[in-house]
Design a protein around this motif. Structure first.
Motif, PDB file in Angstrom:
ATOM      1  N   ASN A  83       0.839  -1.192   0.000  1.00 52.06           N
ATOM      2  CA  ASN A  83       0.000   0.000   0.000  1.00 52.06           C
ATOM      3  C   ASN A  83       0.870   1.235   0.000  1.00 52.06           C
ATOM      4  OD1 ASN A  83      -2.481  -1.248  -0.002  1.00 52.06           O
ATOM      5  ND2 ASN A  83      -2.493  -1.487   2.207  1.00 52.06           N
ATOM      6  N   HIS A  84       2.164   1.026   0.121  1.00 54.32           N
ATOM      7  CA  HIS A  84       3.129   2.117   0.106  1.00 54.32           C
ATOM      8  C   HIS A  84       3.265   2.622  -1.322  1.00 54.32           C
ATOM      9  CE1 HIS A  84       6.564   4.425   1.404  1.00 54.32           C
ATOM     10  NE2 HIS A  84       7.208   3.995   0.343  1.00 54.32           N
ATOM     11  N   GLN A  85       3.501   3.896  -1.474  1.00 56.99           N
ATOM     12  CA  GLN A  85       3.593   4.475  -2.796  1.00 56.99           C
ATOM     13  C   GLN A  85       4.929   5.161  -2.995  1.00 56.99           C
ATOM     14  OE1 GLN A  85       0.397   7.232  -3.195  1.00 56.99           O
ATOM     15  NE2 GLN A  85      -0.758   6.061  -1.734  1.00 56.99           N
ATOM     16  N   HIS A  86       5.387   5.114  -4.221  1.00 59.12           N
ATOM     17  CA  HIS A  86       6.553   5.900  -4.611  1.00 59.12           C
ATOM     18  C   HIS A  86       5.996   7.197  -5.174  1.00 59.12           C
ATOM     19  CE1 HIS A  86      10.501   6.855  -6.046  1.00 59.12           C
ATOM     20  NE2 HIS A  86       9.993   7.092  -7.240  1.00 59.12           N
ATOM     21  N   VAL A  87       6.342   8.316  -4.564  1.00 61.18           N
ATOM     22  CA  VAL A  87       5.770   9.596  -4.956  1.00 61.18           C
ATOM     23  C   VAL A  87       6.844  10.462  -5.588  1.00 61.18           C
ATOM     24  CG1 VAL A  87       4.652  11.695  -4.118  1.00 61.18           C
ATOM     25  CG2 VAL A  87       4.075   9.489  -3.110  1.00 61.18           C
ATOM     26  N   ILE A  88       6.523  11.030  -6.727  1.00 58.41           N
ATOM     27  CA  ILE A  88       7.426  11.945  -7.410  1.00 58.41           C
ATOM     28  C   ILE A  88       6.782  13.318  -7.380  1.00 58.41           C
ATOM     29  CG2 ILE A  88       8.536  12.540  -9.586  1.00 58.41           C
ATOM     30  CD1 ILE A  88       8.334   9.557 -10.320  1.00 58.41           C
ATOM     31  N   ASN A  89       7.422  14.242  -6.710  1.00 55.09           N
ATOM     32  CA  ASN A  89       6.931  15.619  -6.694  1.00 55.09           C
ATOM     33  C   ASN A  89       7.477  16.308  -7.929  1.00 55.09           C
ATOM     34  OD1 ASN A  89       6.417  18.317  -6.329  1.00 55.09           O
ATOM     35  ND2 ASN A  89       6.973  18.336  -4.176  1.00 55.09           N
ATOM     36  N   MET A  90       6.612  16.588  -8.861  1.00 53.47           N
ATOM     37  CA  MET A  90       7.028  17.138 -10.151  1.00 53.47           C
ATOM     38  C   MET A  90       7.577  18.563 -10.034  1.00 53.47           C
ATOM     39  SD  MET A  90       6.523  14.523 -11.912  1.00 53.47           S
ATOM     40  CE  MET A  90       6.541  14.877 -13.632  1.00 53.47           C
ATOM     41  N   HIS A  91       7.448  19.194  -8.853  1.00 55.33           N
ATOM     42  CA  HIS A  91       7.921  20.553  -8.649  1.00 55.33           C
ATOM     43  C   HIS A  91       9.076  20.610  -7.655  1.00 55.33           C
ATOM     44  CE1 HIS A  91       4.507  22.004 -10.919  1.00 55.33           C
ATOM     45  NE2 HIS A  91       3.732  21.253 -10.183  1.00 55.33           N
ATOM     46  N   SER A  92       9.662  19.472  -7.313  1.00 56.57           N
ATOM     47  CA  SER A  92      10.700  19.467  -6.281  1.00 56.57           C
ATOM     48  C   SER A  92      12.008  20.034  -6.815  1.00 56.57           C
ATOM     49  CB  SER A  92      10.928  18.059  -5.746  1.00 56.57           C
ATOM     50  OG  SER A  92      11.687  17.297  -6.659  1.00 56.57           O
ATOM     51  N   PRO A  93      12.722  20.792  -5.984  1.00 54.99           N
ATOM     52  CA  PRO A  93      14.025  21.328  -6.391  1.00 54.99           C
ATOM     53  C   PRO A  93      15.018  20.205  -6.695  1.00 54.99           C
ATOM     54  CG  PRO A  93      13.254  22.416  -4.388  1.00 54.99           C
ATOM     55  CD  PRO A  93      12.309  21.291  -4.678  1.00 54.99           C
ATOM     56  N   GLU A  94      14.918  19.096  -5.968  1.00 56.54           N
ATOM     57  CA  GLU A  94      15.832  17.972  -6.204  1.00 56.54           C
ATOM     58  C   GLU A  94      15.640  17.394  -7.599  1.00 56.54           C
ATOM     59  OE1 GLU A  94      13.736  18.042  -3.524  1.00 56.54           O
ATOM     60  OE2 GLU A  94      15.157  18.562  -1.937  1.00 56.54           O
ATOM     61  N   LEU A  95      14.387  17.251  -8.023  1.00 56.37           N
ATOM     62  CA  LEU A  95      14.110  16.726  -9.360  1.00 56.37           C
ATOM     63  C   LEU A  95      14.644  17.676 -10.423  1.00 56.37           C
ATOM     64  CD1 LEU A  95      12.812  14.660 -11.256  1.00 56.37           C
ATOM     65  CD2 LEU A  95      10.670  15.910 -11.019  1.00 56.37           C
ATOM     66  N   LEU A  96      14.396  18.959 -10.246  1.00 55.05           N
ATOM     67  CA  LEU A  96      14.888  19.946 -11.211  1.00 55.05           C
ATOM     68  C   LEU A  96      16.410  19.953 -11.263  1.00 55.05           C
ATOM     69  CD1 LEU A  96      12.412  22.885 -10.513  1.00 55.05           C
ATOM     70  CD2 LEU A  96      12.382  21.276 -12.421  1.00 55.05           C
ATOM     71  N   GLN A  97      17.059  19.847 -10.106  1.00 54.53           N
ATOM     72  CA  GLN A  97      18.520  19.814 -10.059  1.00 54.53           C
ATOM     73  C   GLN A  97      19.051  18.580 -10.785  1.00 54.53           C
ATOM     74  OE1 GLN A  97      20.161  19.822  -6.114  1.00 54.53           O
ATOM     75  NE2 GLN A  97      22.252  20.094  -6.833  1.00 54.53           N
ATOM     76  N   THR A  98      18.401  17.448 -10.586  1.00 55.28           N
ATOM     77  CA  THR A  98      18.812  16.218 -11.264  1.00 55.28           C
ATOM     78  C   THR A  98      18.659  16.348 -12.773  1.00 55.28           C
ATOM     79  OG1 THR A  98      18.193  14.897  -9.338  1.00 55.28           O
ATOM     80  CG2 THR A  98      18.385  13.731 -11.429  1.00 55.28           C
ATOM     81  N   ILE A  99      17.582  16.955 -13.212  1.00 54.29           N
ATOM     82  CA  ILE A  99      17.366  17.154 -14.654  1.00 54.29           C
ATOM     83  C   ILE A  99      18.459  18.048 -15.230  1.00 54.29           C
ATOM     84  CG2 ILE A  99      15.836  18.238 -16.350  1.00 54.29           C
ATOM     85  CD1 ILE A  99      13.482  17.236 -14.598  1.00 54.29           C
ATOM     86  N   VAL A 100      18.783  19.132 -14.542  1.00 52.14           N
ATOM     87  CA  VAL A 100      19.842  20.034 -15.004  1.00 52.14           C
ATOM     88  C   VAL A 100      21.175  19.296 -15.066  1.00 52.14           C
ATOM     89  CG1 VAL A 100      21.191  22.089 -14.402  1.00 52.14           C
ATOM     90  CG2 VAL A 100      18.696  22.155 -14.272  1.00 52.14           C
ATOM     91  N   GLN A 101      21.493  18.517 -14.040  1.00 56.09           N
ATOM     92  CA  GLN A 101      22.748  17.755 -14.033  1.00 56.09           C
ATOM     93  C   GLN A 101      22.779  16.755 -15.189  1.00 56.09           C
ATOM     94  OE1 GLN A 101      22.730  16.123 -10.075  1.00 56.09           O
ATOM     95  NE2 GLN A 101      23.832  17.866  -9.212  1.00 56.09           N
ATOM     96  N   ASN A 102      21.666  16.092 -15.447  1.00 58.83           N
ATOM     97  CA  ASN A 102      21.605  15.147 -16.564  1.00 58.83           C
ATOM     98  C   ASN A 102      21.821  15.865 -17.894  1.00 58.83           C
ATOM     99  OD1 ASN A 102      21.171  12.945 -14.922  1.00 58.83           O
ATOM    100  ND2 ASN A 102      18.950  12.946 -15.191  1.00 58.83           N
ATOM    101  N   GLN A 103      21.233  17.032 -18.053  1.00 58.62           N
ATOM    102  CA  GLN A 103      21.412  17.798 -19.286  1.00 58.62           C
ATOM    103  C   GLN A 103      22.870  18.229 -19.458  1.00 58.62           C
ATOM    104  OE1 GLN A 103      19.197  18.311 -21.807  1.00 58.62           O
ATOM    105  NE2 GLN A 103      17.976  16.865 -20.646  1.00 58.62           N
ATOM    106  N   GLN A 104      23.533  18.594 -18.363  1.00 58.03           N
ATOM    107  CA  GLN A 104      24.947  18.963 -18.432  1.00 58.03           C
ATOM    108  C   GLN A 104      25.796  17.765 -18.847  1.00 58.03           C
ATOM    109  OE1 GLN A 104      25.437  20.532 -14.455  1.00 58.03           O
ATOM    110  NE2 GLN A 104      24.921  22.620 -15.087  1.00 58.03           N
ATOM    111  N   GLU A 105      25.484  16.594 -18.312  1.00 54.48           N
ATOM    112  CA  GLU A 105      26.223  15.383 -18.690  1.00 54.48           C
ATOM    113  C   GLU A 105      25.992  15.043 -20.164  1.00 54.48           C
ATOM    114  OE1 GLU A 105      28.462  13.549 -16.917  1.00 54.48           O
ATOM    115  OE2 GLU A 105      28.285  15.167 -15.457  1.00 54.48           O
TER     116      GLU A 105
END
Length: 124
Positions: A83-105
């Motif tokens: 019943n546990h869920q994996h939740v992705i906050n589409m507005h989280s700073p961590e997600l945005l930072q990860t996306i930016v880092q991936n784009q830099q790579e």
């Protein structure tokens, strides 16, 4: 901000459906649907898409801030249905930072690929 459960309840009542009728349309149990409306659990992306079609609303309405999560109710490699869920906050700073880092790579890889192609072409 409305929770996803509140949105589902309002949409269902606006259409004049019972929880059982919506559950039948989604091919899930009524207790499972009830948990969505009470925010005890949340539908996975596939069911969110079905809900958006049933209630004739954009998926973005269901996933916008206040209910901006996508859940995965099964864990790979696990013998239990959780019943546990994996939740992705589409507005989280961590997600945005990860996306930016991936784009830099990706940019670095493209640059290295260009250098390799130039080297190969000049070595002929």
């Amino acid at each position: 901000m409305l929770t996803l459960g509140t949105k589902l309840t309002r949409l269902r009542k606006k259409k004049g459906y019972s929880q059982q009728e919506v559950a039948d349309l989604l091919q899930i149990s009524q207790p499972a649907y009830h948990k969505w409306e009470t925010d005890m659990t949340h539908p996975d992306l596939e069911n969110l898409l079905r809900v958006s079609k049933i209630f004739e609303v954009d998926l973005s309405y269901l996933t916008e801030e206040g209910s901006n999560l996508i859940s995965n109710n099964q864990f790979e490699g696990s013998n239990m249905v959780a019943n546990h869920q994996h939740v992705i906050n589409m507005h989280s700073p961590e997600l945005l930072q990860t996306i930016v880092q991936n784009q830099q790579e990706i940019s670095k890889l493209i640059e290295m690929q260009g250098l390799l192609i130039n080297k190969l072409m000049t070595d002929k």
